[in-house]
Design an enzyme around this catalytic site. Structure first.
Site, mmCIF file in Angstrom:
data_model
loop_
_atom_site.group_PDB
_atom_site.id
_atom_site.type_symbol
_atom_site.label_atom_id
_atom_site.label_comp_id
_atom_site.label_asym_id
_atom_site.label_seq_id
_atom_site.Cartn_x
_atom_site.Cartn_y
_atom_site.Cartn_z
ATOM 1 N N CYS A 1 -2.544 -2.697 7.736
ATOM 2 C CA CYS A 1 -2.464 -3.562 6.555
ATOM 3 C C CYS A 1 -1.261 -4.497 6.580
ATOM 4 O O CYS A 1 -1.354 -5.633 6.108
ATOM 5 C CB CYS A 1 -2.455 -2.711 5.299
ATOM 6 S SG CYS A 1 -4.027 -1.837 5.045
ATOM 7 N N ASP B 1 0.788 -1.246 0.000
ATOM 8 C CA ASP B 1 0.000 0.000 0.000
ATOM 9 C C ASP B 1 0.814 1.288 0.000
ATOM 10 O O ASP B 1 0.439 2.269 0.667
ATOM 11 C CB ASP B 1 -0.963 0.013 1.190
ATOM 12 C CG ASP B 1 -1.964 -1.127 1.144
ATOM 13 O OD1 ASP B 1 -1.915 -1.929 0.193
ATOM 14 O OD2 ASP B 1 -2.798 -1.218 2.069
ATOM 15 N N LYS C 1 -6.689 -4.867 -3.462
ATOM 16 C CA LYS C 1 -7.422 -5.485 -2.356
ATOM 17 C C LYS C 1 -8.460 -4.517 -1.788
ATOM 18 O O LYS C 1 -8.191 -3.325 -1.649
ATOM 19 C CB LYS C 1 -6.447 -5.924 -1.256
ATOM 20 C CG LYS C 1 -5.614 -4.802 -0.646
ATOM 21 C CD LYS C 1 -4.548 -5.368 0.287
ATOM 22 C CE LYS C 1 -3.750 -4.266 0.974
ATOM 23 N NZ LYS C 1 -4.503 -3.512 1.974
#
Length: 237
Positions: A164, A25, A131
């Site tokens: 995450c 990310d 995702k």
């Protein structure tokens, strides 16, 4: 086989051909001032501080045969994969998912803010995992892609450590992967949360795997390649 020096006097042994670096990310919505996190008022400096270290690690992984996977958190343009609970949380944080922002709709796939920062763009051939959740295995093909490449060991990096990164780590551990979290290549908006997450990883006899710094991995990869070249020279001499 490569042996990496880890925290708490542990060692993490890996074969580069069966190892994946997962870059989690590193998106403009989390790292650019105009992105969702910046608009929400979070301090981005702890996250941006890891960019140079991740650049070095990424270069080493590419050079020494470690597979690289990139993940992006975000949602369909119609927000059909966005739970109401997550939507409410984003509204309270100050950057509602799907709302228009300086870099496009916040955390919506295809928008400029959803994409990776310039410093850590994937190169051709490196898989991108889009995702909808915090963990990279939820509602994605990541496990299938790792298994197909024969990956048994994963190196976890990115943002944020307690969200995450840790969610992906826990999913990977449950799936039987050997997991190494790279402490200096992960970050949280609040450093205390980063530190607490690392303590949890190491708790109960290292419940969630190993912890090291990216520099340890780079040095081990470079030494392995150097030794392999020397052996090849000796065999041909």
């Amino acid at each position: 086989m490569i042996s990496i020096s880890c925290q708490y006097n542990r060692r993490f042994d890996l074969d580069p051909q069966h190892t994946a670096l997962i870059v989690i990310d590193m998106q403009r919505d989390f790292l650019a001032p105009e992105g969702a996190s910046g608009v929400s008022g979070f301090d981005l400096s702890p996250l941006r501080a890891i960019i140079p270290r991740m650049q070095n690690l990424l270069s080493a992984a590419r050079e020494h045969g470690v597979s690289v996977f990139h993940t992006r958190e975000g949602h369909r343009t119609d927000l059909a994969d966005l739970p109401e609970t997550k939507q409410q949380r984003s509204l309270q944080a100050g950057a509602q998912i799907g709302a228009p922002g300086p870099l496009g709709r916040f955390l919506v796939r295809g928008e400029f803010g959803h994409d990776f920062i310039d410093e850590l763009q994937p190169i051709p051939g490196e898989p991108i995992i889009d995702k909808p959740g915090y963990g990279a295995f939820y509602a994605t093909d990541l496990e299938h892609m790792l298994r197909r490449k024969g990956i048994t060991h994963v190196l976890l990096t990115g943002v944020t450590t307690q969200c995450c990164v840790n969610s992906t780590l826990r999913e990977a551990v449950d799936r039987g992967f050997f997991c190494l979290t790279l402490a200096d290549c992960c970050a949280s908006f609040e450093p205390a949360l980063h530190d607490a997450t690392l303590q949890i990883i190491a708790s109960e006899a290292h419940l969630f795997g190993w912890i090291a710094n990216g520099e340890n991995v780079i040095c081990a990869l470079e030494k392995h390649t150097f030794d392999e070249r020397n052996r090849a020279i000796e065999q041909t001499a």
